[in-house]
Write a protein that holds these residues in place. Structure first.
Motif, PDB file in Angstrom:
ATOM      1  N   GLY A 199       0.836  -1.202   0.000  1.00 55.39           N
ATOM      2  CA  GLY A 199       0.000   0.000   0.000  1.00 55.39           C
ATOM      3  C   GLY A 199       0.865   1.245   0.000  1.00 55.39           C
ATOM      4  N   VAL A 200       0.362   2.307   0.638  1.00 52.49           N
ATOM      5  CA  VAL A 200       1.039   3.607   0.576  1.00 52.49           C
ATOM      6  C   VAL A 200       2.433   3.515   1.179  1.00 52.49           C
ATOM      7  N   ILE A 201       2.518   3.097   2.444  1.00 52.02           N
ATOM      8  CA  ILE A 201       3.840   3.145   3.085  1.00 52.02           C
ATOM      9  C   ILE A 201       4.701   1.953   2.694  1.00 52.02           C
ATOM     10  N   GLY A 202       4.079   0.788   2.463  1.00 49.29           N
ATOM     11  CA  GLY A 202       4.856  -0.384   2.045  1.00 49.29           C
ATOM     12  C   GLY A 202       5.550  -0.116   0.712  1.00 49.29           C
ATOM     13  N   HIS A 235       4.769  -9.282  -0.994  1.00 51.28           N
ATOM     14  CA  HIS A 235       3.522  -9.997  -0.744  1.00 51.28           C
ATOM     15  C   HIS A 235       2.449  -8.990  -0.388  1.00 51.28           C
ATOM     16  N   ASP A 236       1.259  -9.197  -0.906  1.00 51.84           N
ATOM     17  CA  ASP A 236       0.108  -8.383  -0.503  1.00 51.84           C
ATOM     18  C   ASP A 236      -1.110  -9.290  -0.567  1.00 51.84           C
ATOM     19  N   PHE A 237      -2.068  -8.993   0.279  1.00 48.99           N
ATOM     20  CA  PHE A 237      -3.361  -9.668   0.273  1.00 48.99           C
ATOM     21  C   PHE A 237      -3.963  -9.628  -1.145  1.00 48.99           C
ATOM     22  N   ALA A 280      -2.566  -8.457  -7.261  1.00 48.74           N
ATOM     23  CA  ALA A 280      -2.310  -7.477  -8.324  1.00 48.74           C
ATOM     24  C   ALA A 280      -1.430  -6.338  -7.793  1.00 48.74           C
ATOM     25  N   ARG A 281      -1.715  -5.916  -6.580  1.00 45.40           N
ATOM     26  CA  ARG A 281      -0.892  -4.846  -5.976  1.00 45.40           C
ATOM     27  C   ARG A 281       0.532  -5.320  -5.773  1.00 45.40           C
ATOM     28  N   ALA A 282       0.655  -6.548  -5.244  1.00 41.18           N
ATOM     29  CA  ALA A 282       1.994  -7.104  -5.002  1.00 41.18           C
ATOM     30  C   ALA A 282       2.746  -7.209  -6.326  1.00 41.18           C
ATOM     31  N   PRO A 336      -2.122  -3.666   7.156  1.00 39.56           N
ATOM     32  CA  PRO A 336      -2.939  -2.874   8.085  1.00 39.56           C
ATOM     33  C   PRO A 336      -2.718  -3.258   9.554  1.00 39.56           C
ATOM     34  N   ASP A 337      -2.981  -2.298  10.437  1.00 40.44           N
ATOM     35  CA  ASP A 337      -2.739  -2.462  11.879  1.00 40.44           C
ATOM     36  C   ASP A 337      -3.267  -3.799  12.421  1.00 40.44           C
ATOM     37  N   ALA A 338      -4.490  -4.153  12.010  1.00 39.29           N
ATOM     38  CA  ALA A 338      -5.187  -5.271  12.649  1.00 39.29           C
ATOM     39  C   ALA A 338      -4.520  -6.616  12.385  1.00 39.29           C
ATOM     40  N   VAL A 339      -3.628  -6.697  11.392  1.00 35.65           N
ATOM     41  CA  VAL A 339      -3.015  -8.005  11.097  1.00 35.65           C
ATOM     42  C   VAL A 339      -1.536  -8.086  11.491  1.00 35.65           C
ATOM     43  N   HIS A 340      -0.970  -7.005  12.018  1.00 30.87           N
ATOM     44  CA  HIS A 340       0.457  -7.031  12.381  1.00 30.87           C
ATOM     45  C   HIS A 340       0.768  -8.197  13.326  1.00 30.87           C
ATOM     46  N   ALA A 341      -0.017  -8.322  14.398  1.00 31.47           N
ATOM     47  CA  ALA A 341       0.306  -9.323  15.424  1.00 31.47           C
ATOM     48  C   ALA A 341       0.258 -10.735  14.847  1.00 31.47           C
ATOM     49  N   GLN A 342      -0.800 -11.049  14.085  1.00 27.11           N
ATOM     50  CA  GLN A 342      -0.904 -12.423  13.566  1.00 27.11           C
ATOM     51  C   GLN A 342       0.224 -12.708  12.571  1.00 27.11           C
ATOM     52  N   GLN A 343       0.636 -11.710  11.797  1.00 23.08           N
ATOM     53  CA  GLN A 343       1.731 -11.931  10.848  1.00 23.08           C
ATOM     54  C   GLN A 343       3.066 -12.083  11.581  1.00 23.08           C
ATOM     55  N   LEU A 344       3.231 -11.319  12.660  1.00 24.42           N
ATOM     56  CA  LEU A 344       4.462 -11.450  13.454  1.00 24.42           C
ATOM     57  C   LEU A 344       4.528 -12.814  14.122  1.00 24.42           C
ATOM     58  N   CYS A 389       8.511  -3.925  11.593  1.00 23.18           N
ATOM     59  CA  CYS A 389       7.056  -3.911  11.465  1.00 23.18           C
ATOM     60  C   CYS A 389       6.543  -2.494  11.672  1.00 23.18           C
ATOM     61  N   GLU A 390       5.702  -2.036  10.757  1.00 23.75           N
ATOM     62  CA  GLU A 390       5.082  -0.722  10.946  1.00 23.75           C
ATOM     63  C   GLU A 390       4.305  -0.684  12.266  1.00 23.75           C
ATOM     64  N   LYS A 391       4.172   0.513  12.822  1.00 21.78           N
ATOM     65  CA  LYS A 391       3.380   0.676  14.037  1.00 21.78           C
ATOM     66  C   LYS A 391       1.905   0.514  13.690  1.00 21.78           C
ATOM     67  N   PRO A 392       1.040   0.161  14.606  1.00 26.10           N
ATOM     68  CA  PRO A 392       1.361  -0.274  15.966  1.00 26.10           C
ATOM     69  C   PRO A 392       1.713  -1.758  15.981  1.00 26.10           C
ATOM     70  N   ALA A 424      13.006  11.038   8.437  1.00 20.40           N
ATOM     71  CA  ALA A 424      12.894  10.034   9.513  1.00 20.40           C
ATOM     72  C   ALA A 424      12.735   8.634   8.920  1.00 20.40           C
ATOM     73  N   TYR A 425      11.886   8.497   7.884  1.00 18.55           N
ATOM     74  CA  TYR A 425      11.709   7.185   7.249  1.00 18.55           C
ATOM     75  C   TYR A 425      13.026   6.709   6.631  1.00 18.55           C
ATOM     76  N   ARG A 426      13.732   7.629   5.977  1.00 20.65           N
ATOM     77  CA  ARG A 426      14.992   7.256   5.326  1.00 20.65           C
ATOM     78  C   ARG A 426      16.035   6.811   6.368  1.00 20.65           C
TER      79      ARG A 426
HETATM   80  N1  LIG Z   1       5.092   5.058  10.622  1.00 13.92           N
HETATM   81  C1  LIG Z   1       4.224   5.838  10.028  1.00 13.92           C
HETATM   82  O1  LIG Z   1       4.293   7.050  10.113  1.00 13.92           O
HETATM   83  C2  LIG Z   1       3.116   5.248   9.205  1.00 13.92           C
HETATM   84  C3  LIG Z   1       2.509   5.998   8.198  1.00 13.92           C
HETATM   85  C4  LIG Z   1       1.505   5.390   7.447  1.00 13.92           C
HETATM   86  C5  LIG Z   1       1.104   4.109   7.716  1.00 13.92           C
HETATM   87  N2  LIG Z   1       1.697   3.426   8.735  1.00 13.92           N
HETATM   88  C6  LIG Z   1       1.279   2.068   9.069  1.00 13.92           C
HETATM   89  O2  LIG Z   1       1.599   1.225   7.965  1.00 13.92           O
HETATM   90  C7  LIG Z   1       0.582   0.252   7.777  1.00 13.92           C
HETATM   91  C8  LIG Z   1       0.061   0.351   6.342  1.00 13.92           C
HETATM   92  O3  LIG Z   1      -0.490   1.627   6.150  1.00 13.92           O
HETATM   93  P1  LIG Z   1      -0.793   2.192   4.676  1.00 13.92           P
HETATM   94  O4  LIG Z   1      -1.151   3.616   4.861  1.00 13.92           O
HETATM   95  O5  LIG Z   1       0.300   1.843   3.749  1.00 13.92           O
HETATM   96  O6  LIG Z   1      -2.117   1.366   4.319  1.00 13.92           O
HETATM   97  P2  LIG Z   1      -2.675   0.974   2.891  1.00 13.92           P
HETATM   98  O7  LIG Z   1      -4.112   0.670   3.096  1.00 13.92           O
HETATM   99  O8  LIG Z   1      -2.281   1.987   1.867  1.00 13.92           O
HETATM  100  O9  LIG Z   1      -1.899  -0.363   2.524  1.00 13.92           O
HETATM  101  C9  LIG Z   1      -2.095  -1.579   3.170  1.00 13.92           C
HETATM  102  C10 LIG Z   1      -1.776  -2.703   2.182  1.00 13.92           C
HETATM  103  O10 LIG Z   1      -1.832  -3.940   2.871  1.00 13.92           O
HETATM  104  C11 LIG Z   1      -2.579  -4.871   2.068  1.00 13.92           C
HETATM  105  N3  LIG Z   1      -3.170  -5.865   2.953  1.00 13.92           N
HETATM  106  C12 LIG Z   1      -4.370  -5.877   3.576  1.00 13.92           C
HETATM  107  N4  LIG Z   1      -4.502  -6.964   4.334  1.00 13.92           N
HETATM  108  C13 LIG Z   1      -3.344  -7.662   4.197  1.00 13.92           C
HETATM  109  C14 LIG Z   1      -2.879  -8.874   4.725  1.00 13.92           C
HETATM  110  N5  LIG Z   1      -3.619  -9.600   5.579  1.00 13.92           N
HETATM  111  N6  LIG Z   1      -1.640  -9.291   4.351  1.00 13.92           N
HETATM  112  C15 LIG Z   1      -0.892  -8.585   3.479  1.00 13.92           C
HETATM  113  N7  LIG Z   1      -1.282  -7.412   2.960  1.00 13.92           N
HETATM  114  C16 LIG Z   1      -2.492  -6.970   3.307  1.00 13.92           C
HETATM  115  C17 LIG Z   1      -3.579  -4.036   1.303  1.00 13.92           C
HETATM  116  O11 LIG Z   1      -4.019  -4.712   0.127  1.00 13.92           O
HETATM  117  C18 LIG Z   1      -2.755  -2.773   1.004  1.00 13.92           C
HETATM  118  O12 LIG Z   1      -2.032  -2.916  -0.197  1.00 13.92           O
HETATM  119  C19 LIG Z   1      -0.473   0.520   8.855  1.00 13.92           C
HETATM  120  O13 LIG Z   1      -0.232  -0.325   9.942  1.00 13.92           O
HETATM  121  C20 LIG Z   1      -0.223   1.962   9.261  1.00 13.92           C
HETATM  122  O14 LIG Z   1      -0.563   2.220  10.619  1.00 13.92           O
HETATM  123  C21 LIG Z   1       2.704   3.967   9.470  1.00 13.92           C
END
Ligand SMILES: NC(=O)c1ccc[n+]([C@@H]2O[C@H](COP(=O)([O-])OP(=O)(O)OC[C@H]3O[C@@H](n4cnc5c(N)ncnc54)[C@H](O)[C@@H]3O)[C@@H](O)[C@H]2O)c1
Length: 337
Positions: free
Chosen positions: A11-14, A34-36, A39-41, A73-81, A93-96, A277-279
């Motif tokens: 997604g955006v940050i990945g 890898h992405d859910f 097509a995105r992946a 997304p946030d809700a799946v971080h723990a299960q993936q970890l 791992c992105e927060k949280p 900061a990201y860099r």
């Molecule tokens: N550190 C920061 O400042 C910062 C900034 C933005 C986002 N984030 C975190 O990064 C994470 C992603 O945010 P985003 O803005 O890129 O979201 P996003 O919605 O743009 O991207 C999420 C991606 O994950 C994919 N996805 C959904 N379920 C999935 C799964 N089970 N397994 C694999 N991929 C899956 C989606 O298809 C999508 O491509 C979030 O946890 C968010 O809190 C952190």
């Protein structure tokens, strides 16, 4: 030696992290995406000459993967970890860390079972030049003892739609982490106050919020969190000390005077404000892996602590009361550094 990274979540940050690791950061390549959504992946993999892997479990065990970055997304971080940690590879791992206290604790326990620290969390503000300088100010005692910390955190629009509890777990969690890091101590209590709803606030939600924390030593920290602020993206932090004040502004470099006014541009999105900061976060992670030196970012225990605070924040919001915050004893794995 180049560190071969797999990115989960395109997604955006990945995608931003993947492109940075593939092109900007020294000493890294991205081999797997890898992405859910396949097509995105596939689209991201093609852009950076990586391969798409559809089965999540295969990502962590792939021979061409040295380290994994999770940006789902946030809700799946723990299960993936929990799925990935037993493979023993370093994970950023992105927060949280998790959205519930139990899930966060399960991840900590999984890392303890592994017996070494492999997990770093994407609390990138710890690498932001502004926050780093603020931390130096406090450590050097230049404003005396910190007494009150004032934070502003505004998004132009709520990134995932406006849900008050998500404002706490997804957005204010940055302040929960950076406050612990700046002050080098834990919180003792939290209160969440809400003003009358503005015209853009959906029925049943609250925005902005005023979050007030008290630390164990008695420092007060307040956060104005405004998820749908319209005016732009803004993060500031001002510390009042016993003999001075340190202000970390909005990160603007240029003050423009033109057409009979003077001012700065306000970015629409968070990425520009925290690009450095990201860099630095990614470069620091890759450097630590290449040279086998300690990871410098937030660890799993920091992620657990932030999740506990988020959980108490939700309780404080729902009940309208001040809620105590207690943390268990720090496990040995995290006791130093
Ligand atoms: N550190 C920061 O400042 C910062 C900034 C933005 C986002 N984030 C975190 O990064 C994470 C992603 O945010 P985003 O803005 O890129 O979201 P996003 O919605 O743009 O991207 C999420 C991606 O994950 C994919 N996805 C959904 N379920 C999935 C799964 N089970 N397994 C694999 N991929 C899956 C989606 O298809 C999508 O491509 C979030 O946890 C968010 O809190 C952190």
């Amino acid at each position: 030696m180049s560190i071969r990274v797999a990115v989960i979540g395109a997604g955006v940050i990945g995608s931003a992290h993947a492109v940075s690791l593939a092109r900007g950061i020294s000493g890294s390549t991205v081999t797997v995406v890898h992405d859910f959504d396949p097509a995105r992946a596939g689209a991201l993999a093609e852009q950076i000459d990586a391969r798409r892997v559809d089965e999540l479990a295969d990502v962590f065990t792939a021979d061409d993967v040295d380290a994994v970055l999770i940006a789902s997304p946030d809700a799946v971080h723990a299960q993936q970890l929990l799925l990935g940690l037993p493979a023993g590879k370093p994970i950023l791992c992105e927060k949280p860390l998790a959205t519930t206290e139990a899930d966060a604790r399960a991840v900590v326990d999984a890392e303890i079972a592994l017996g070494r620290r492999v997990l770093q969390l994407g609390f990138m503000r710890r690498f932001d030049p502004g926050y780093v300088q603020l931390k130096d100010e406090l450590t050097a005692g230049r404003i005396g003892e910190p007494l009150i910390v004032h934070n502003i955190h505004r998004n132009t629009r709520a990134p995932y739609g406006l849900r008050t509890e998500q404002t706490l777990t997804n957005m204010v969690v940055h302040e929960f982490d950076i406050g612990r890091w700046l002050l080098d101590e834990e919180y003792a209590s939290i209160t969440v106050l809400t003003p009358r709803p503005g015209p853009l606030t959906p029925e049943g939600q609250h925005d902005p919020l005023l979050v007030i924390l008290r630390t164990r030593s008695g420092v007060l920290m307040e956060v104005e969190a405004f998820a749908n602020a319209q005016l732009g993206y803004e993060v500031t932090c001002r510390v009042t000390g016993s003999s001075g004040q340190s202000v970390m502004g909005d990160g603007a470099f240029i003050t423009r005077s033109a057409a009979f006014s003077r001012g700065v541009d306000i970015p629409e999105l968070w990425f520009g404000r925290f690009a450095e900061a990201y860099r630095v976060q990614l470069q620091s992670w890759i450097d630590a892996l290449r040279h086998d030196t300690p990871l410098l970012g937030a660890n799993a225990w920091d992620g657990y602590a932030a999740t506990v605070v988020s959980t108490r924040a939700i309780e404080a919001y729902r009940t309208g009361t001040t809620v105590d915050i207690e943390l268990p004893e720090v496990p040995e794995l995290y006791a130093s550094g």
